[in-house]
Design an enzyme around this catalytic site. Structure first.
Site, PDB file in Angstrom:
ATOM      1  N   PRO A  93       0.824  -1.208   0.000  1.00  0.00           N
ATOM      2  CG  PRO A  93       0.152  -0.871   2.216  1.00  0.00           C
ATOM      3  CD  PRO A  93       0.858  -1.864   1.322  1.00  0.00           C
TER       4      PRO A  93
ATOM      5  NE  ARG B 205      -4.480   5.705  -4.698  1.00  0.00           N
ATOM      6  CZ  ARG B 205      -4.246   6.366  -5.816  1.00  0.00           C
ATOM      7  NH1 ARG B 205      -4.515   7.663  -5.880  1.00  0.00           N
ATOM      8  NH2 ARG B 205      -3.748   5.757  -6.866  1.00  0.00           N
TER       9      ARG B 205
ATOM     10  NE  ARG C  76      -3.982  10.615  -8.115  1.00  0.00           N
ATOM     11  CZ  ARG C  76      -5.293  10.527  -7.914  1.00  0.00           C
ATOM     12  NH1 ARG C  76      -5.950  11.532  -7.335  1.00  0.00           N
ATOM     13  NH2 ARG C  76      -5.954   9.458  -8.278  1.00  0.00           N
TER      14      ARG C  76
ATOM     15  CE1 TYR D  85      -2.775   8.342 -14.096  1.00  0.00           C
ATOM     16  CE2 TYR D  85      -2.642   9.422 -11.962  1.00  0.00           C
ATOM     17  CZ  TYR D  85      -2.061   8.663 -12.960  1.00  0.00           C
ATOM     18  OH  TYR D  85      -0.773   8.246 -12.818  1.00  0.00           O
TER      19      TYR D  85
ATOM     20  CB  CYS E 171      -0.104  29.151 -19.786  1.00  0.00           C
ATOM     21  SG  CYS E 171      -0.671  30.038 -21.245  1.00  0.00           S
TER      22      CYS E 171
END
Length: 500
Positions: A313, A315, A359, A363, A390
């Site tokens: 693990p 996250r 992220r 994703y 930008c």
């Protein structure tokens, strides 16, 4: 108040736009009598004033608590079926010297995926035998460093890598423990970039090739084959994918036992967390118990003992313990036609963006946000939190309800940013990367110094060249200028906690 037609179906208008959803935000986050949020007893406005924004903030005690909870959950679940479990922290989620020490103190091993991550773990004093090295394209230098340091296991990712690891081990007179990563063909219910067990991708070897390659590994005198490794993806909420993967791996594991011992089985990680109130991942205890039951049943069916089972693990350990603080710069209402109805969304632009959280752009990840420098009685409105880069795709939070009076100067927090935010950060548009601050028991301290513009200029050797070729009368010879400041910063990298 009805939902805005522009709102995604999963997002609901909150009863209280000041409240922090349980399970999404760190438990220590609460508002004081002034309405200002505190995390681990430290006011967020004090953090912003001392360290600036954007700012990564980690609740140290909560990180440690989650690590110990995950280790205990898997240890106890596998003890109940007569086996044992090893938990590796996946360093790619977030790795610093302090973080490596926290994980070691919590009883976890550490998984690294590059020579740089290996160097951080070793600098933290982690026993190399408790490290595992991953990667689909490990360099000969990385393999040499890992073997010479005494890394506990190296995950072999391709047929070509067998000879490379064997050669490195022979040079150092070692017998290197290795696992073989296989693609089980199980597709996790996640973004396709995060699903790592399907056939058409870069990791691992085909399941059908595993028996042959295990024999090749066993034929190398400098290698010890200790088991299989698989990883089905990330941000997985339930046990179903692990069930199918375990079934395929245990069957292969049983066949490999005919050629010699196979003491371990590594099922990877990928356990999901709640980024929004709509997310409902299983608890880690539920996952551990269910996976242990699945492995036990498959081993019983195959008539083999349950091996030591490892998990990775990342996250799930650090993600929920982190928040990112931003300052609001501008707000801009935008009216659109949604199903024939004119509807408005408020764009709230902050002083960071895709450089400190890639992220959403990578994703399409969803996040939660709250105004944290005050409370508000204004009605909630649909907002999109945008960054300052930008790029039209520079979105920090795609959809959220915040008080309608959110305004320039407000302090905003985004939840669950402990994983894959700092580690994926960049200097896009020449933005310095923010500091990382750990908070605990009412105190704060910098664990990663934030960058400055001078830091960035110090790496640009064109600036040095320009300084040496400039006309004497083209600049003030006595003025320090950005280059001189950058050189001093480069030569003396230590900084006070207030520096960013």
């Amino acid at each position: 108040m009805p939902d805005n037609p522009l709102s995604p179906a999963w997002l609901r208008v909150p009863d209280d736009a000041n409240a922090f959803a349980e399970g999404v935000w760190p438990p220590s986050l609460a508002r004081d009598a002034d309405g200002v949020a505190e995390i681990a007893g430290v006011r967020v406005d004090a953090l912003a004033e001392q360290y600036g924004t954007p700012l990564y903030v980690l609740d140290e005690a909560y990180v440690r608590e989650r690590a110990e909870r995950i280790r205990s959950a898997f240890t106890e679940a596998f003890e109940r079926i007569g086996s044992s479990a090893e938990v590796y922290y996946a360093g790619k989620a977030f790795l610093t010297i302090d973080m490596a020490r926290w994980m070691t103190e919590a009883g976890l091993r550490i998984d690294v995926a590059s020579g740089g991550e290996l160097a951080v773990a070793l600098a933290a004093g982690v026993d190399a035998s408790r490290l595992g090295l991953h990667g689909n394209n490990k360099s000969t230098g990385e393999l040499d460093a890992a073997v010479s340091a005494g890394v506990g296991t190296i995950v072999i990712d391709s047929e070509q890598e067998i000879g490379r690891v064997a050669a490195a081990a022979s040079v150092h007179g070692r017998v290197q423990r290795v696992r073989l990563r296989v693609r089980t063909g199980v597709h996790a219910d996640t973004h396709h970039f995060l699903a790592t067990a399907h056939e058409d991708q870069k990791f691992g070897v085909a399941l059908d090739d595993a028996e042959r390659l295990a024999a090749v590994i066993r034929a190398q005198h400098s290698l010890e084959f200790v088991g299989l490794h698989a990883h089905i993806g990330s941000q997985i909420f339930g046990p179903e994918g692990f069930a199918e993967s375990a079934a395929r791996l245990v069957a292969l594991h049983a066949r490999l036992l005919t050629g010699g011992p196979v003491p371990e089985l590594n099922l990877g990680g990928g356990f999901g967390i709640a980024y929004t109130g709509a997310d409902a991942p299983d608890t880690i205890e539920e996952l551990a118990q269910r996976i242990a039951q699945i492995v036990a049943a498959e081993c019983e069916r195959a008539l083999i003992p349950v091996p030591v089972v490892a998990f990775e693990p990342g996250r799930a350990v650090v993600g929920p313990a982190g928040i990112t603080l931003y300052s609001v710069g501008t707000t801009k209402p935008v009216t659109l036609d949604a199903d024939g109805v004119g509807s408005s969304r408020l764009y709230v632009s902050v002083d960071g963006g895709m450089s400190d959280n890639a992220r959403p752009a990578l994703y399409g990840a969803d996040y939660s946000a709250r105004v944290v420098g005050r409370t508000s009685t204004a009605e909630p409105v649909l907002v999109r939190v945008a960054g300052k880069h930008c790029e039209s795709g520079d979105i920090v939070v795609d959809a959220e309800y915040l008080p309608a009076d959110v305004a320039p100067g407000d302090l905003l927090a985004v939840a669950a940013t402990g994983a894959y935010c700092w580690s994926l950060s960049s200097n896009y548009n020449y933005l310095p990367r923010p500091a990382v601050v750990a908070v605990r028991d009412g105190d704060s301290r910098v664990i990663v110094r934030g960058e400055t513009i001078d830091d960035l200029l110090a790496r640009d050797l064109g600036a040095r060249h320009a300084a040496t070729t400039a006309e004497p009368n083209g600049r003030d010879e006595d003025a320090p200028g950005p280059l001189a400041r950058a050189e001093r910063e480069h030569e003396h990298p230590t900084a006070t906690e207030g520096e960013r």
